[in-house]
Design a protein around this motif. Structure first.
Motif, PDB file in Angstrom:
ATOM      1  N   SER A   1       1.934   8.557   9.572  1.00 29.82           N
ATOM      2  CA  SER A   1       1.332   7.631   8.499  1.00 29.82           C
ATOM      3  C   SER A   1      -0.210   8.213   8.047  1.00 29.82           C
ATOM      4  O   SER A   1      -1.178   8.228   8.635  1.00 29.82           O
ATOM      5  CB  SER A   1       1.443   6.306   7.809  1.00 29.82           C
ATOM      6  OG  SER A   1       2.681   5.867   7.086  1.00 29.82           O
ATOM      7  N   THR A   2      -0.168   9.124   6.731  1.00 31.37           N
ATOM      8  CA  THR A   2      -1.769   9.432   6.590  1.00 31.37           C
ATOM      9  C   THR A   2      -2.335   8.332   5.848  1.00 31.37           C
ATOM     10  O   THR A   2      -2.106   7.321   5.517  1.00 31.37           O
ATOM     11  CB  THR A   2      -1.188  10.402   4.768  1.00 31.37           C
ATOM     12  OG1 THR A   2      -0.912   9.253   3.672  1.00 31.37           O
ATOM     13  CG2 THR A   2      -0.536  11.719   5.438  1.00 31.37           C
ATOM     14  N   ARG A   3      -3.884   7.986   5.833  1.00 31.28           N
ATOM     15  CA  ARG A   3      -4.253   7.267   5.484  1.00 31.28           C
ATOM     16  C   ARG A   3      -4.618   7.005   4.132  1.00 31.28           C
ATOM     17  O   ARG A   3      -4.108   6.066   4.009  1.00 31.28           O
ATOM     18  CB  ARG A   3      -5.830   7.263   5.664  1.00 31.28           C
ATOM     19  CG  ARG A   3      -7.517   6.736   5.406  1.00 31.28           C
ATOM     20  CD  ARG A   3      -8.439   6.935   6.638  1.00 31.28           C
ATOM     21  NE  ARG A   3      -8.263   6.471   7.929  1.00 31.28           N
ATOM     22  CZ  ARG A   3      -8.513   4.953   8.548  1.00 31.28           C
ATOM     23  NH1 ARG A   3      -8.860   4.759   7.367  1.00 31.28           N
ATOM     24  NH2 ARG A   3      -8.798   5.736   9.709  1.00 31.28           N
ATOM     25  N   GLY A   4      -4.553   7.575   3.475  1.00 25.26           N
ATOM     26  CA  GLY A   4      -3.952   7.920   1.728  1.00 25.26           C
ATOM     27  C   GLY A   4      -2.777   7.420   1.110  1.00 25.26           C
ATOM     28  O   GLY A   4      -2.824   5.713   0.785  1.00 25.26           O
ATOM     29  N   SER A   5      -1.925   7.161   2.049  1.00 23.55           N
ATOM     30  CA  SER A   5      -0.416   7.180   2.260  1.00 23.55           C
ATOM     31  C   SER A   5      -0.867   5.074   2.462  1.00 23.55           C
ATOM     32  O   SER A   5       0.400   4.973   1.631  1.00 23.55           O
ATOM     33  CB  SER A   5       0.429   8.093   2.952  1.00 23.55           C
ATOM     34  OG  SER A   5       1.562   7.010   2.492  1.00 23.55           O
ATOM     35  N   SER A   6      -1.360   5.128   3.176  1.00 20.23           N
ATOM     36  CA  SER A   6      -1.168   3.743   3.741  1.00 20.23           C
ATOM     37  C   SER A   6      -1.758   3.128   3.353  1.00 20.23           C
ATOM     38  O   SER A   6      -1.653   1.664   3.561  1.00 20.23           O
ATOM     39  CB  SER A   6      -1.342   4.539   5.275  1.00 20.23           C
ATOM     40  OG  SER A   6      -1.422   2.429   6.439  1.00 20.23           O
ATOM     41  N   GLN A   7      -3.342   3.029   2.705  1.00 24.31           N
ATOM     42  CA  GLN A   7      -3.982   2.612   1.977  1.00 24.31           C
ATOM     43  C   GLN A   7      -3.124   2.081   0.354  1.00 24.31           C
ATOM     44  O   GLN A   7      -3.665   0.852   0.922  1.00 24.31           O
ATOM     45  CB  GLN A   7      -4.912   3.276   1.633  1.00 24.31           C
ATOM     46  CG  GLN A   7      -6.271   3.330   2.697  1.00 24.31           C
ATOM     47  CD  GLN A   7      -6.924   4.504   2.861  1.00 24.31           C
ATOM     48  OE1 GLN A   7      -7.295   5.086   1.370  1.00 24.31           O
ATOM     49  NE2 GLN A   7      -8.279   4.245   3.002  1.00 24.31           N
ATOM     50  N   LYS A   8      -2.909   3.118   0.124  1.00 26.15           N
ATOM     51  CA  LYS A   8      -2.300   2.310  -0.927  1.00 26.15           C
ATOM     52  C   LYS A   8      -1.197   1.462  -1.045  1.00 26.15           C
ATOM     53  O   LYS A   8      -0.871   0.580  -1.581  1.00 26.15           O
ATOM     54  CB  LYS A   8      -1.308   3.630  -2.012  1.00 26.15           C
ATOM     55  CG  LYS A   8      -1.618   4.336  -2.517  1.00 26.15           C
ATOM     56  CD  LYS A   8      -1.283   5.480  -2.787  1.00 26.15           C
ATOM     57  CE  LYS A   8      -2.628   6.624  -3.365  1.00 26.15           C
ATOM     58  NZ  LYS A   8      -1.901   7.588  -3.482  1.00 26.15           N
ATOM     59  N   ILE A   9       0.114   2.033  -0.075  1.00 28.67           N
ATOM     60  CA  ILE A   9       1.305   0.885   0.740  1.00 28.67           C
ATOM     61  C   ILE A   9       0.704  -0.487   0.689  1.00 28.67           C
ATOM     62  O   ILE A   9       0.748  -1.451   0.052  1.00 28.67           O
ATOM     63  CB  ILE A   9       1.815   1.705   1.586  1.00 28.67           C
ATOM     64  CG1 ILE A   9       2.660   2.679   0.917  1.00 28.67           C
ATOM     65  CG2 ILE A   9       3.199   0.543   1.897  1.00 28.67           C
ATOM     66  CD1 ILE A   9       3.502   2.903   2.173  1.00 28.67           C
TER      67      ILE A   9
END
Length: 279
Positions: free
Chosen positions: A67-75
């Motif tokens: 998972s990318t950090r950006g995607s993981s942060q949003k989720i």
């Protein structure tokens, strides 16, 4: 037992009319129910007991799992918001792993998580309210989730200052697809192509959660307006069957109160969650 005796009026909790535009979001465009990830977060919260620890572990595991950090942060932000803002009328998020262990299907888990989504997301709640009203009024195509119908519903939404819902068409279309994805997960829509739905069947665990939620939201009048069943788009002619199913679990029972049968929890509405027994 008559679910709505003496012609009682069915009603939902009022949708807040005091929301600013800053309180309304389009999080559904980036994060649906995500059953598996929500289940992981709930398990981490049960193990660690605080969200700071959960955050640390979540990012270590998600980043090592492509998972990318950006995607993981949003989720993480969206899913934890649903848990952190859960009302006391739903099970404590730390108990959700126990709830999920008793679920028979992914749809059961999705129906449970759906109630947390509605409690947290005012735009989803507003839209679900509109569909419930249409269903109760027996309108033709009451559960039509086409872009045209959803956009029409959203266009009627107003903020506290009287201004109208205003997002780019592309964003609104993604939101509509996200809403349909939720409806598929909970069993209202049959497949990816379907836009017209039917009231879903409800498994034993989400039934007990929705009944408990209804009872906790309005203990005095919940049988006449069961909020949880209404949110799960259950028409009134199903309620008696669902009440009977609930009593058959042993977690609830019928009691004769003042000459009228009432459905009551045998202990507390969610005492069955941590019991080592079948329901």
């Amino acid at each position: 037992m008559d679910p709505a005796p003496d012609g009682g009026k069915i009603s939902l909790p009022p949708v807040s009319q005091r929301l600013s535009s800053a309180e309304v979001n389009m999080d559904l465009t980036m994060c649906g129910l995500l059953v598996e990830r929500a289940e992981e977060l709930a398990q981490l919260y049960r193990e660690h007991g605080n969200w700071n620890e959960v955050r640390n572990v979540w990012f270590e595991e998600r980043l090592s799992n492509r998972s990318t950090r950006g995607s993981s942060q949003k989720i993480y932000r969206v899913l934890t918001s649903r848990f952190k803002n859960a009302p006391s009328s739903l099970p404590n998020p730390r108990d959700l792993p126990l709830v999920f262990d008793k679920c028979s299907t992914i749809q059961d888990k999705a129906q449970v998580l759906y109630l947390y989504l509605i409690a947290d997301d005012p735009l989803v709640r507003y839209t679900v309210h509109t569909y419930v009203e249409q269903l109760l009024e027996n309108r033709p195509n009451a559960l039509d989730f086409s872009n045209e119908t959803l956009t029409s519903i959203l266009s009627q939404f107003e903020y506290a200052d009287g201004s109208a819902f205003d997002y780019a068409d592309s964003t609104t279309e993604r939101w509509c697809e996200g809403f349909r994805a939720v409806m598929r997960k909970i069993g209202v829509l049959e497949n990816q192509q379907a836009v017209a739905g039917e009231p879903p069947s409800i498994g034993k665990v989400p039934l007990l959660i929705s009944i408990g939620y209804s009872y906790e939201e309005d203990e005095d009048n919940w049988l006449e307006s069961p909020t949880g069943l209404l949110y799960l788009l259950q028409p009134e002619d199903r309620w008696q069957e669902l009440y009977d199913r609930t009593a058959n679990t042993g977690a609830w029972e019928y009691l004769d109160l003042h000459g009228e049968l009432q459905l009551q929890p045998t202990d507390s509405p969610y005492s069955w969650v941590d019991q080592e027994v079948d329901i």
